[in-house]
Design a protein around this motif. Sequence first.
Motif, PDB file in Angstrom:
ATOM      1  N   GLY A 172      31.182  31.358  37.880  1.00  7.90           N
ATOM      2  CA  GLY A 172      32.329  32.473  37.598  1.00  7.90           C
ATOM      3  C   GLY A 172      33.553  31.574  37.442  1.00  7.90           C
ATOM      4  O   GLY A 172      33.661  30.438  37.357  1.00  7.90           O
ATOM      5  N   ALA A 173      34.543  32.297  36.684  1.00 10.64           N
ATOM      6  CA  ALA A 173      35.720  31.606  36.315  1.00 10.64           C
ATOM      7  C   ALA A 173      36.669  31.168  37.494  1.00 10.64           C
ATOM      8  O   ALA A 173      36.300  31.281  38.640  1.00 10.64           O
ATOM      9  CB  ALA A 173      36.437  32.720  35.528  1.00 10.64           C
ATOM     10  N   SER A 174      37.885  30.330  37.079  1.00 16.57           N
ATOM     11  CA  SER A 174      38.363  29.917  38.209  1.00 16.57           C
ATOM     12  C   SER A 174      39.917  30.447  38.329  1.00 16.57           C
ATOM     13  O   SER A 174      40.802  29.909  39.192  1.00 16.57           O
ATOM     14  CB  SER A 174      38.690  28.399  37.970  1.00 16.57           C
ATOM     15  N   ALA A 175      40.225  31.558  37.593  1.00 13.99           N
ATOM     16  CA  ALA A 175      41.254  32.105  37.656  1.00 13.99           C
ATOM     17  C   ALA A 175      41.291  33.689  37.460  1.00 13.99           C
ATOM     18  O   ALA A 175      40.351  34.083  36.927  1.00 13.99           O
ATOM     19  CB  ALA A 175      42.414  31.490  37.108  1.00 13.99           C
ATOM     20  N   GLN A 176      42.302  34.400  37.825  1.00 12.01           N
ATOM     21  CA  GLN A 176      42.341  35.742  37.365  1.00 12.01           C
ATOM     22  C   GLN A 176      43.045  35.833  36.234  1.00 12.01           C
ATOM     23  O   GLN A 176      43.670  35.014  35.633  1.00 12.01           O
ATOM     24  CB  GLN A 176      43.468  36.517  38.490  1.00 12.01           C
ATOM     25  N   PRO A 177      42.780  36.756  35.246  1.00 12.80           N
ATOM     26  CA  PRO A 177      42.097  38.072  35.557  1.00 12.80           C
ATOM     27  C   PRO A 177      40.427  37.740  35.504  1.00 12.80           C
ATOM     28  O   PRO A 177      39.765  38.700  35.632  1.00 12.80           O
ATOM     29  CB  PRO A 177      42.440  39.158  34.761  1.00 12.80           C
TER      30      PRO A 177
END
Length: 341
Positions: free
Chosen positions: A219-224
């Motif tokens: 998964g990514a490390s930041a929003q969004p």
Amino acid sequence: MVTIGDVAKAAGVSRSTVSYALSGKRSISPEVRERVETVIRSLNFTPNAGARALATSQTNVIALLAQFLTDEFAPAMLQYILGVTDRARELGYDTLMVTEEDGVKALKRISDSRMVDGFVLLNVAEHDERLNLLRTAVQPGALIGLPSDPHGLDVFDLDFAAAGRLMVDRLYGLGHREMVLVSQPQHVVERGGAYVWRLANAAHSRAEELGARLHTYFGASAQPEIGADLHRFLDAHPGATGLLLNNEAAAAALPSVLQTRHLRAPDDLSVIGRYSDDFARTFSLPYSAVDSAAAELGRRAVEQLVRHIENHTSDHVVELIPPVITERGSVGAPPPAHDLR
């Protein structure tokens, strides 16, 4: 400003006696030492750092080599930094934080300058280029993070493999047979973040042993981005009833994701994360989680480092902290209906 002369006068001793009491270079009677120390406390005297270094060959400074990397969640890194700096302060050491990108160059420069008594390394990669230099440095060092070759080093880390097995066992024991694991970004693994695959591989192997299905994702490390990732992962597996998170950004984003999907934990989806208790409080996370033990790892690393500094010991330890799940009520039996959309 209080000087060493003021201390000597108040204690009724010579300046050299005060210096010996501070440095321990020469033996003085317990009575005189106690009198000097009492005056030092009463006058709130702080020895000059440069003079202290000359007298004792110590600076009472620890270097903390850390980086805030864009592919990791910065607030999670801060928990480890606080664990180191808080314990160092309690033991009478200041902390010099070094965030230089070239860690080898920074370590060599600081070691050669003798400006610190020892090193604590964060962001430890599986094949970390700093370690050969650290093994030959004059000053001792301690790592928070397990490299592939820990020989000649003090290493402290969470047992991530055991954590992966524990997370799967907890959900399987409640009846969950299909789960999703969201790990840190793939770049973290490519850079040498072995803790990501240690947890994921162990969790996957355990699920296979039990006959359960575990779908693993980066998964990514930041929003969004991480919010969109979570929606995508859950959409891909509507039958999954358990969600495992080895990604702090995912844990922080999950409440809004579940609200959007009109889901609740554990009624609709059981959730287990991996992050520190302090992190959970900071983001008001209601999810059960394996405690990453950030403060405990920092405490142990500093204590072992100070032991080397002050006692000139040469023994080395590798300590992996057993995982423990802090229950917050987000885990239960799977729901009768499995549609998570």
